[in-house]
Design a protein around this motif. Sequence first.
Motif, short mmCIF file in Angstrom:
data_model
loop_
_atom_site.label_atom_id
_atom_site.label_comp_id
_atom_site.label_asym_id
_atom_site.label_seq_id
_atom_site.Cartn_x
_atom_site.Cartn_y
_atom_site.Cartn_z
N VAL A 144 -21.30 89.05 -9.45
CA VAL A 144 -20.42 88.17 -8.54
C VAL A 144 -19.20 87.80 -9.28
N TRP A 145 -19.19 87.63 -10.65
CA TRP A 145 -18.01 87.07 -11.38
C TRP A 145 -16.81 88.44 -11.18
N MET A 146 -17.46 89.59 -11.30
CA MET A 146 -16.63 90.66 -11.34
C MET A 146 -15.96 90.83 -9.70
N GLN A 147 -16.73 90.71 -8.91
CA GLN A 147 -16.44 90.81 -7.51
C GLN A 147 -15.18 89.79 -7.16
N GLY A 148 -14.91 88.97 -7.97
CA GLY A 148 -14.07 87.89 -7.74
C GLY A 148 -12.70 88.38 -7.86
N PHE A 149 -12.65 89.50 -8.49
CA PHE A 149 -11.13 90.07 -8.88
C PHE A 149 -10.99 91.12 -7.79
N GLY A 150 -11.72 91.36 -6.91
CA GLY A 150 -11.37 92.03 -5.79
C GLY A 150 -11.16 93.56 -5.93
N GLN A 151 -11.18 93.88 -7.31
CA GLN A 151 -11.07 95.29 -7.45
C GLN A 151 -12.43 96.01 -7.82
N PHE A 152 -13.37 95.25 -7.63
CA PHE A 152 -14.67 95.91 -7.76
C PHE A 152 -15.66 95.72 -6.40
N GLU A 153 -16.30 96.97 -6.00
CA GLU A 153 -17.12 96.96 -5.14
C GLU A 153 -18.43 96.16 -5.53
N PRO A 154 -19.18 95.30 -4.56
CA PRO A 154 -20.36 94.81 -4.64
C PRO A 154 -21.13 95.66 -5.53
N VAL A 155 -21.71 95.14 -6.60
CA VAL A 155 -22.76 95.85 -7.30
C VAL A 155 -23.95 96.12 -6.50
N ASN A 156 -24.46 97.43 -6.29
CA ASN A 156 -25.67 97.74 -5.51
C ASN A 156 -26.62 97.78 -6.76
N LEU A 157 -27.62 96.86 -6.71
CA LEU A 157 -28.73 96.58 -7.85
C LEU A 157 -29.64 97.95 -7.69
N ASP A 158 -29.68 98.35 -6.48
CA ASP A 158 -30.58 99.41 -6.49
C ASP A 158 -30.03 100.66 -6.88
N ALA A 159 -28.61 100.86 -6.71
CA ALA A 159 -27.96 102.04 -7.30
C ALA A 159 -27.87 101.84 -8.90
#
Length: 113
Positions: free
Chosen positions: A81-96
């Motif tokens: 969630v913190w990384m997504q706040g930068f808008g540079q990262f795609e949401p982390v797919n925990l399954d992947a």
Amino acid sequence: MQPSLDQIFAALSDPTRRRILTMLLEDDMAVTDVASPFDMSLAAISKHLTILTRAGLISQEKRGRVKWCKLEPHALRDASVWMQGFGQFEPVNLDAFERFLAQELAALQQRAE
């Protein structure tokens, strides 16, 4: 008390701790089993496990005379969630992410054979 992002990222910064997390993807493990593939003392592995536990990435439970470790993947959500706040990262797919860690585990096992 919830672990801080600093604790999570610090725990993930070490290759030994990342390898331990990969090993725990497969199943819960006794501390002695976690330590066996590493060329370090049980005390050193215990320090790594303490860091992972404080970061909420694993839990430890005593069953009889044996201490067991279990992966707690939900702890990675806060970091995601913190990384997504930068808008540079795609949401982390925990399954992947889990598939990636499983591949890493398979590669480690092949190297050990």
